[in-house]
Design an enzyme around this catalytic site. Structure first.
Site, PDB file in Angstrom:
ATOM      1  N   HIS A  36      -8.960 -26.038  -9.574  1.00 28.98           N
ATOM      2  CA  HIS A  36      -9.281 -25.556 -10.793  1.00 28.98           C
ATOM      3  C   HIS A  36      -8.221 -25.590 -11.580  1.00 28.98           C
ATOM      4  CE1 HIS A  36      -7.586 -21.539  -9.635  1.00 28.98           C
ATOM      5  NE2 HIS A  36      -8.550 -21.670  -8.476  1.00 28.98           N
ATOM      6  N   HIS A  39      -4.685 -23.761 -10.213  1.00 27.15           N
ATOM      7  CA  HIS A  39      -4.048 -24.701  -9.408  1.00 27.15           C
ATOM      8  C   HIS A  39      -3.118 -25.721 -10.383  1.00 27.15           C
ATOM      9  CE1 HIS A  39      -7.324 -23.633  -6.496  1.00 27.15           C
ATOM     10  NE2 HIS A  39      -6.324 -23.220  -5.733  1.00 27.15           N
ATOM     11  N   GLN A  63      -6.187 -17.593   8.232  1.00 27.99           N
ATOM     12  CA  GLN A  63      -6.092 -16.467   7.248  1.00 27.99           C
ATOM     13  C   GLN A  63      -7.498 -15.773   7.063  1.00 27.99           C
ATOM     14  OE1 GLN A  63      -4.091 -19.033   4.264  1.00 27.99           O
ATOM     15  NE2 GLN A  63      -5.466 -17.882   3.034  1.00 27.99           N
ATOM     16  N   LYS A 153      -2.358 -14.404  -9.205  1.00 27.05           N
ATOM     17  CA  LYS A 153      -3.521 -13.777  -9.134  1.00 27.05           C
ATOM     18  C   LYS A 153      -3.406 -12.908  -7.688  1.00 27.05           C
ATOM     19  CE  LYS A 153      -8.284 -14.970  -8.196  1.00 27.05           C
ATOM     20  NZ  LYS A 153      -8.010 -15.464  -6.851  1.00 27.05           N
TER      21      LYS A 153
HETATM   22  P1  AMP Z   1      -5.765 -20.953  -3.226  1.00 28.32           P
HETATM   23  O1  AMP Z   1      -6.046 -22.459  -3.166  1.00 28.32           O
HETATM   24  O2  AMP Z   1      -6.879 -19.909  -3.611  1.00 28.32           O
HETATM   25  O3  AMP Z   1      -5.029 -20.562  -1.703  1.00 28.32           O
HETATM   26  O4  AMP Z   1      -4.634 -20.750  -4.070  1.00 28.32           O
HETATM   27  C1  AMP Z   1      -3.271 -21.654  -4.146  1.00 28.32           C
HETATM   28  C2  AMP Z   1      -2.554 -20.889  -5.191  1.00 28.32           C
HETATM   29  O5  AMP Z   1      -2.990 -21.072  -6.609  1.00 28.32           O
HETATM   30  C3  AMP Z   1      -2.104 -19.572  -4.961  1.00 28.32           C
HETATM   31  O6  AMP Z   1      -0.669 -19.377  -5.226  1.00 28.32           O
HETATM   32  C4  AMP Z   1      -2.672 -18.729  -5.991  1.00 28.32           C
HETATM   33  O7  AMP Z   1      -2.186 -17.458  -6.196  1.00 28.32           O
HETATM   34  C5  AMP Z   1      -2.863 -19.693  -7.169  1.00 28.32           C
HETATM   35  N1  AMP Z   1      -3.901 -19.463  -7.867  1.00 28.32           N
HETATM   36  C6  AMP Z   1      -5.095 -19.318  -7.712  1.00 28.32           C
HETATM   37  N2  AMP Z   1      -6.116 -18.989  -8.620  1.00 28.32           N
HETATM   38  C7  AMP Z   1      -5.160 -18.933  -9.719  1.00 28.32           C
HETATM   39  C8  AMP Z   1      -5.285 -18.607 -11.081  1.00 28.32           C
HETATM   40  N3  AMP Z   1      -6.388 -18.122 -11.628  1.00 28.32           N
HETATM   41  N4  AMP Z   1      -4.324 -18.475 -11.787  1.00 28.32           N
HETATM   42  C9  AMP Z   1      -3.139 -18.830 -11.325  1.00 28.32           C
HETATM   43  N5  AMP Z   1      -2.742 -19.008 -10.025  1.00 28.32           N
HETATM   44  C10 AMP Z   1      -3.749 -19.033  -9.116  1.00 28.32           C
END
Ligand code: AMP
Length: 289
Positions: A36, A39, A63, A153
């Protein structure tokens, strides 16, 4: 965009890249996919600082403390590939579980910070951060980036990765990125896709509670922690709260109820239906330092 599914494939490619381009910098963004705008803002930062942008997509079973949460984690690899390509990502690492863990699904090597891992998300998600640190450590070793970009986040995750990076001398420059939100304030998350329309409506109280706390603090910086906690109670009645507190942003220790906050982190985890969502906001500082 080049796509690799094996550790050997990506590390061999990067070894060769570094050999041919000794002055070029690799910027890395680890994700679990279902991409999204949050990312994509990380990818843009990586594009800005790095010569070669590497993204990983891997839903890391180690995890997930809850099997159902893992099995229901949203996946759309085809769409992710086209989003990454559009953002100018150069290399995508998309391994399967077998490639990363072989037949070993339990009894994995553990990297632990007992104190910080026992707080906030660590309290109700045993093993979660051990799984995060193991995969991020390994990805750093295989990819050897100069930069790695993470979102604020997942603030507790960011702190733990910064500590691990420093303590193990992994020499990666960690770049934090502010939280990207939907128009109504909800922090973007892959898990939002799992919200029913009703739960999606309820979820708005998360960011509203945090914004109300921050507004109250901005109006009166001598406001006490216990008054801030009263604001949570006003907003979070319609959802099941895992935690909602005001913390020291360096250690994640609870700030005492009678404290006046000079620097604080308001952070929340709640369930909207069976979907667990997290969010946070800073007072008197920001996520980068
Ligand atoms: P995830 O795919 O949820 O493991 O997230 C991958 C990376 O994207 C991590 O560093 C998250 O902190 C970052 N991330 C996820 N959602 C957001 C958001 N809304 N704003 C900024 N970074 C995000």
């Amino acid at each position: 965009m080049q796509i690799f599914n094996t550790i050997k494939g990506i590390s061999g490619f990067l070894e060769n890249y570094r050999c041919v381009n000794p002055d070029k910098k690799v910027a890395f963004v680890p994700t679990m996919g279902f991409l999204h705008e949050g990312h994509l803002s990380l990818f843009r930062k990586a594009r800005e600082v790095g010569d070669l942008v590497v993204v990983s997509i891997f839903v890391n079973p180690a995890q997930f403390n809850n099997k159902e949460d893992y099995e229901k984690y949203p996946v759309n690899t085809e769409n992710d590939i086209s989003l990454a390509e559009n953002e100018g990502v150069d290399v995508l690492f998309h391994p399967g579980v077998q490639e990363i863990y072989g037949d070993q699904s339990t009894n994995l090597i553990q990297l632990r910070y007992p104190d910080m891992m026992s707080r906030l998300c660590g309290k109700t998600r045993p093993g979660h951060f051990e799984g995060v640190l193991l995969i991020v450590h390994n990805l750093f070793v295989w990819i050897k980036p100069q930069y790695a970009v993470f979102g604020c986040k997942d603030y507790q995750q960011l702190l733990l990765i910064q500590k691990m990076n420093k303590d193990l001398h992994l020499e990666v420059e960690i770049i934090p990125i502010p939280i990207i939100r939907e128009k109504d304030g909800l922090a973007m998350s892959s898990r939002n896709a799992r919200l029913s329309p009703e739960n999606r409506k309820d979820a708005i109280v998360i960011s509203r509670s945090l914004a109300a706390i921050r507004d109250a603090w901005e109006k009166n910086p001598r406001i006490l922690v216990k008054e801030m906690k009263g604001i949570y109670e006003k907003y979070l009645g319609s959802v099941q709260v895992d935690y909602a507190g005001i913390y020291d942003p360096r250690t994640l220790e609870d700030l005492p109820d009678d404290a006046i906050v000079t620097q604080g982190l308001a952070a929340v985890a709640v369930y909207c239906g069976d979907v667990r969502l997290i969010d946070n906001m800073f007072m008197g500082g920001n996520c980068g330092g």
